[in-house]
Design an enzyme around this catalytic site. Structure first.
Site, PDB file in Angstrom:
ATOM      1  N   ARG A 541       0.840  -1.200   0.000  1.00  0.00           N
ATOM      2  CA  ARG A 541       0.000   0.000   0.000  1.00  0.00           C
ATOM      3  C   ARG A 541       0.872   1.245   0.000  1.00  0.00           C
ATOM      4  O   ARG A 541       1.939   1.279   0.623  1.00  0.00           O
ATOM      5  CB  ARG A 541      -0.888   0.057   1.248  1.00  0.00           C
ATOM      6  N   SER A 605       7.419  -5.226   6.735  1.00  0.00           N
ATOM      7  CA  SER A 605       6.944  -6.170   7.750  1.00  0.00           C
ATOM      8  C   SER A 605       7.752  -7.465   7.783  1.00  0.00           C
ATOM      9  O   SER A 605       7.211  -8.565   7.620  1.00  0.00           O
ATOM     10  CB  SER A 605       5.474  -6.469   7.513  1.00  0.00           C
ATOM     11  N   ASP A 659       5.542  -3.578  10.840  1.00  0.00           N
ATOM     12  CA  ASP A 659       4.089  -3.339  10.878  1.00  0.00           C
ATOM     13  C   ASP A 659       3.519  -3.328  12.299  1.00  0.00           C
ATOM     14  O   ASP A 659       2.587  -2.594  12.598  1.00  0.00           O
ATOM     15  CB  ASP A 659       3.320  -4.339   9.994  1.00  0.00           C
TER      16      ASP A 659
HETATM   17  C1  BG6 Z   1      -1.985  -4.024   7.657  1.00  0.00           C
HETATM   18  C2  BG6 Z   1      -0.645  -3.367   7.747  1.00  0.00           C
HETATM   19  O1  BG6 Z   1      -2.976  -3.226   8.105  1.00  0.00           O
HETATM   20  O2  BG6 Z   1      -1.931  -5.255   8.362  1.00  0.00           O
HETATM   21  C3  BG6 Z   1       0.372  -4.279   7.127  1.00  0.00           C
HETATM   22  O3  BG6 Z   1      -0.657  -2.095   7.225  1.00  0.00           O
HETATM   23  C4  BG6 Z   1       0.391  -5.547   7.854  1.00  0.00           C
HETATM   24  O4  BG6 Z   1       1.629  -3.709   7.130  1.00  0.00           O
HETATM   25  C5  BG6 Z   1      -0.967  -6.129   7.816  1.00  0.00           C
HETATM   26  O5  BG6 Z   1       1.392  -6.420   7.391  1.00  0.00           O
HETATM   27  C6  BG6 Z   1      -1.049  -7.450   8.467  1.00  0.00           C
HETATM   28  O6  BG6 Z   1      -2.140  -8.074   7.954  1.00  0.00           O
HETATM   29  P1  BG6 Z   1      -2.172  -9.090   6.731  1.00  0.00           P
HETATM   30  O7  BG6 Z   1      -3.310  -9.942   7.140  1.00  0.00           O
HETATM   31  O8  BG6 Z   1      -2.430  -8.315   5.534  1.00  0.00           O
HETATM   32  O9  BG6 Z   1      -0.889  -9.824   6.755  1.00  0.00           O
HETATM   33  C1  GLC Z   2       6.279 -11.919  10.006  1.00  0.00           C
HETATM   34  C2  GLC Z   2       7.427 -10.920   9.978  1.00  0.00           C
HETATM   35  C3  GLC Z   2       7.175  -9.830  10.960  1.00  0.00           C
HETATM   36  C4  GLC Z   2       5.838  -9.225  10.771  1.00  0.00           C
HETATM   37  C5  GLC Z   2       4.773 -10.305  10.814  1.00  0.00           C
HETATM   38  C6  GLC Z   2       3.400  -9.746  10.593  1.00  0.00           C
HETATM   39  O1  GLC Z   2       6.325 -12.548  11.223  1.00  0.00           O
HETATM   40  O2  GLC Z   2       8.619 -11.578  10.233  1.00  0.00           O
HETATM   41  O3  GLC Z   2       8.172  -8.840  10.849  1.00  0.00           O
HETATM   42  O4  GLC Z   2       5.596  -8.287  11.756  1.00  0.00           O
HETATM   43  O5  GLC Z   2       5.039 -11.267   9.861  1.00  0.00           O
HETATM   44  O6  GLC Z   2       3.243  -9.174   9.369  1.00  0.00           O
END
Ligand code: BG6
Ligand code: GLC
Ligand code: BG6
Ligand code: GLC
Length: 945
Positions: A541, A605, A659
């Protein structure tokens, strides 16, 4: 008195034909076909009412689902004990269905014994009645030399209205007939039987199924005749069951196939629906019964009441001077003196009249020939009305079946049992004739259940036994996923130990505990326009965030979502970062900001070793990413280089943020108590505010320059800064083997076939990317064991990744009917039966339940650590949360919260869902970072000047 004389005068004129005066007198009992059709239509309406969930509570005819889903198919086998309670005889039986032969080829053997029930037990305490039942069972085992050491499956025919939630459970709605034992109404009678068997002791009995006598009768007859889909009892009581389309049975989940419904038609009329057909004799019978106002139809029809109806009519006629010259005996005045057996005897073909005379004489009456003819005719009218009413009820059921199946003509068999049908000489013929007259287009066959209902009950039990053994095997498979409180405590303790080890040691600990260089949560002074880039969740995003000073509510946010194709996720690092730069370029075009060198925060992340807010070396990829040449490199530099390569825009990347940290910051902007960030999405992770003094490795790891910066901030920035946010990377718990005792073979398979075997073991038990895979491994195993999908391992089932989190969430939704679960599975290429769908849902539920509990156990460790850090007995804290699993799954969050409460009772944890993703948090950190940089520059300038 005058009226009596007038009536007797009037009837004396007709004395030459004694049946005529009876016809006149009982005019209301002689129902012609229009009336029968009317009654039939009324009963059809009652059935509808009973089936519908909205009107069932108020319906007189209860239409009880029986959980019997099919008539016998010939594959049933085994040896069963059976109890048959509720008809005129209480029986204990042994039914053997020989393997390989089945009932059709005479492979069934039955032994039975009738045990009398003392009258006082019928109206005494329920426990005493059931003790008698179970003692009779024990006596039977002794007498037939049946081993007491072995476990015996048992079928229970219980001929009363019971609400069943499964084959082996049923709460008694109410007694009928001559039963009135106390303390059982509303109770589970199967449990009552099990309790009684325990009290008796010395037997190992497994009560597998409870069935109504109508159902058992249908099953008995169904074994010899595939068309038998209706069961009918005209005995002490009366009732009927039939195979209804499941989609019409609102009280049971599922839309596919059929289920036998026990109509409990005896209660037809209890709400007044038959009032205009009731005679004064019906009202008198009801008034003198032990269940007044109940079972109105039964009281017009069944064996327990027919004799009584005849007696009341004869008594009334005698009192009016229409019989016995007006003479009435005490016996005739006494309840129960004319029985249904008497009615049958009076209507016997040759000896009927003689029998009538004998019966009347036995009542101390001196009947004339005409009296005998008249009384015999009374019997005929009463019993004819009974068969007519049954015909009307049956016509309603058959019409309903015909309409359900959209047929013009119906071929069907009705299995029948009960003393009236079996012993009354004219009854069956009359019944058959009227049914055929009311439904000329139906081909109806009647079959007498010659061996009672126990054979059918045993067949139901055989199916139940197969299902029970299947359920046991599924439960066994799933049992390693069910964690005890002690196991969860252990997980909490291991998480705690992992957090401590990670804080102390630099290098490869299972939980990395990465410093984030974020020292405080937002204070509301942040302002300005920032770009946020968010990589690593389900999507990439790009966001533009505008903070208005001091106005939290007024934050403006624009964003665009980009998917990252698998080949980019797993290609080269350069390709990945070029792709991201391209997305950013597109976003800036979209926002018209191509030329503004905006300060930017990068939510990345994945685990990064940071030496400053704006540098982060990727330790290792996780989740679905494995682009080459990235691990060990600074991701901010890689992004800057990609931007440089494009050369069509520029950014000032001031922060790289995990994240979890972004989520915590974003939520802390709303709630200052938020000092933990949790992601339960594709991956799972937690960050929290740790005391600087506990982060022993920071000074060594960050080097001199960073140490200076930290001190710089302490000096320059906020004098009270004592904490730093730590990105735990808790997904790595277990990478050192510490979770091996709870890891199942299915988890091992998922790990081994992943792109990072041996890594992120906790994440692989708890996060969206892996739960579906764990489910798939379990389903594969169950299918190979023949417990699912008819043992067919299809290509779809062999396809990795078919169960995404969104499907798990849908399948587990309580609002979804089984048919919808089935259609989701079908969409995934899995052809399931109704039972398959139930098992798949159960597997999903078990796997996600464990995930939520483990996540809760981990969180309990984190919040307890924060509490202890602060030396508090009680901690109030908020956790900012994000992630598709948390947001979409119908039960995950609830179970997780519950587990935290149980395992960290000294913490009051409030979970706050991050509304705008972690991008806003990253922008906040960028704002702080930019300010700090400015301040540090000022200090540097001051020192150098
Ligand atoms: C989002 C964050 O809202 O949630 C992301 O902005 C994050 O960075 C994510 O990784 C985690 O959720 P998912 O389910 O998309 O992995
Ligand atoms: C994985 C990544 C971590 C992140 C998580 C959630 O565990 O290693 O950095 O915060 O996923 O997205
Ligand atoms: C029997 C069944 O054959 O019929 C009983 O086994 C049932 O369970 C009975 O209740 C109905 O008939 P009656 O006449 O005994 O009430
Ligand atoms: C009563 C019972 C019913 C049973 C019938 C015939 O009506 O309520 O359950 O089927 O008698 O025995």
């Amino acid at each position: 008195m005058l009226a009596v004389h007038l009536v007797s005068f009037f009837f004396s004129k007709l004395q030459e034909d004694p049946t005529k005066k009876v016809d006149r007198f009982l005019y209301a009992m002689r129902l012609h076909d229009d009336q029968l059709s009317d009654i039939s239509a009324r009963f059809q309406a009652e059935m509808k009412k009973g089936l519908s969930v909205e009107s069932n509570a108020a319906a007189a005819v209860k239409m009880l689902p029986t959980h019997v889903r099919s008539t016998p198919d010939g594959s049933e086998k085994g040896q069963f004990l059976a109890l048959d309670l509720g008809g005129s005889k209480f029986k204990v039986l042994q039914v053997k269905v020989r393997e390989g032969m089945g009932i059709r080829r005479g492979g069934v053997e039955m032994e039975e014994k009738t045990y009398p029930i003392p009258k006082e037990l019928l109206v005494g305490r329920g426990t005493e009645l059931f003790d008698h039942v179970s003692e009779s069972l024990k006596d039977f085992l002794h007498e037939k030399n049946i081993s007491l050491d072995k476990k015996h499956p048992l079928a229970f025919t219980f001929s009363f209205a019971c609400e069943q939630s499964s084959l082996d459970q049923g709460s008694l709605l109410g007694w009928s007939k001559n039963y009135r034992a106390r303390g059982l109404q509303g109770k589970d009678v199967v449990q009552a039987l099990r309790d009684a068997i325990d009290r008796t002791g010395g037997m190992d009995i497994e009560v597998l199924a409870m069935v109504n006598d109508t159902v058992a009768t249908m099953m008995t007859c169904g074994f010899d005749d595939n068309y038998c889909e209706v069961g009918l009892i005209i005995g002490t009581g009366t009732n009927a069951c039939y195979m209804e389309e499941l989609r019409h049975v609102d009280l049971v989940e599922g839309d596919e196939g059929r289920m036998c419904v026990n109509t409990e038609w005896g209660a037809f009329g209890d709400d007044g629906a038959l009032d205009d057909y009731l005679t004064e004799f019906d009202r008198d019978v009801d008034a003198a019964s032990n269940n007044q106002g109940k079972q109105i139809f039964e009281k017009m029809v069944s064996g327990m009441y027919l004799g009584e109806l005849v007696r009341l009519v004869v008594l009334k006629m005698a009192k009016l001077g229409l019989l016995f010259d007006g003479h009435v005996s005490d016996a005739l005045r006494t309840k129960g003196k004319i029985t249904t057996a008497n009615v049958a005897a009076m209507e016997e073909y040759k000896n009927g009249l003689k029998n009538t005379r004998d019966i009347l004489t036995g009542l101390s009456l001196t009947p004339s020939q005409d009296d005998c003819i008249a009384v015999q005719h009374v019997s005929t009218i009463v019993s004819f009305r009974s068969s007519n009413l049954v015909a009307a009820g049956l016509a309603a059921i058959l019409t309903r079946i015909k309409q359900n199946r959209n047929l013009r003509a119906l071929r069907i068999t009705v299995g029948v049992d009960g003393a009236v049908y079996k012993t009354h000489p004219q009854y069956p013929k009359r019944l058959h004739k009227v049914v055929r007259r009311l439904l000329p287009e139906c081909h109806v066959r009647f079959v007498l259940s010659d061996s009672g209902s126990s054979k059918g009950a045993a067949l139901v039990t055989a199916v139940a036994q197969r299902l029970a053994s299947q359920k046991r095997k599924v439960d066994e498979t799933l049992s390693p996923f069910r964690l005890s409180h002690e196991q969860l405590q252990l997980v909490k303790a291991r998480m705690r130990a992992g957090l401590e080890a990670g804080l102390k040691r630099k290098g490869s600990t299972a939980i990395k505990m990465l410093p984030s260089f974020v020292y405080r949560t937002p204070d509301g002074t942040e302002h300005g326009k920032y770009l946020a880039l968010d990589l690593g969740g389900t999507n990439f995003r790009a966001l533009l965030v505008n903070f208005k000073k001091g106005l939290q509510q007024n934050t403006r946010l624009h964003h665009k979502i980009y998917t990252i194709p698998l080949e980019i996720m797993q290609g080269t690092g350069e390709e990945l970062f070029d792709h991201i730069a391209e997305c950013i370029s597109d976003f800036l075009d979209y926002m018209g900001l191509k030329n503004a060198r905006l300060p930017a925060g990068f939510t990345f992340s994945f685990p990064c070793e940071q030496t400053a807010l704006d540098t982060g070396t990727l330790v290792s990829w996780t989740k679905g990413f494995k682009a080459t040449d990235c691990e060990g490199h600074d991701v901010v530099s890689m992004l800057r280089e990609a931007i440089k390569r494009r050369n069509d825009f520029d950014l000032d990347i001031a922060a790289v943020v995990n994240d979890t940290v972004g989520t915590m910051m974003s939520c802390a902007y709303e709630d200052p108590q938020c000092e933990v960030g949790l992601i339960a999405g594709t991956g799972t992770n937690v960050c929290y505010m740790e005391e600087l003094k506990n982060i022993e490795k920071t000074e060594q790891s960050t080097g001199q320059k960073q140490g200076d910066k930290m001190r710089g901030e302490k000096k320059v920035g906020d004098a009270e800064i004592q904490k730093m946010c730590i990105n735990t990377e808790w997904g790595g718990l277990g990478d050192d083997g510490s979770l091996d005792d709870i890891i199942t073979p299915y988890d091992v398979e998922v790990d081994q076939t992943s792109i990072n075997p041996g890594k992120q073991r906790f994440e692989k038990l708890t996060s969206g990317m892996y739960l579906g895979e764990v489910v798939r491994q379990v389903l594969l195993d169950l299918t190979r064991g023949g417990l699912l999908f008819r043992g067919h391992v299809t290509e779809a089932l062999k396809t990795a990744g078919i169960f995404q989190t969104k499907y798990l969430s849908q399948i587990e939704s309580d609002r979804l009917a089984l048919l919808q679960v089935r259609s989701i599975l079908q969409g995934l290429g899995l052809d399931s039966t109704c039972n398959d769908s139930i098992i798949v849902k159960q597997v999903c539920g078990t796997v996600s339940h464990r995930a939520a509990q483990l996540c809760g156990a981990g969180m309990a460790a984190v919040v307890d650590k924060i509490r202890e850090n602060r030396g508090l007995d009680h901690l109030n804290i908020t956790v900012g949360v994000d992630g598709t699993l948390y947001k979409l799954h119908p039960h995950f969050s609830r179970i997780m919260h519950q587990t935290v409460n149980e395992l960290a009772p000294q913490c009051n944890v409030n979970f706050l869902l991050s509304e705008d993703g972690s991008g806003k948090g990253a922008a906040l950190i960028t704002a702080v970072g930019c300010r700090l940089r400015q301040e540090l520059n000022n200090v540097d300038n001051l020192l150098s000047s």
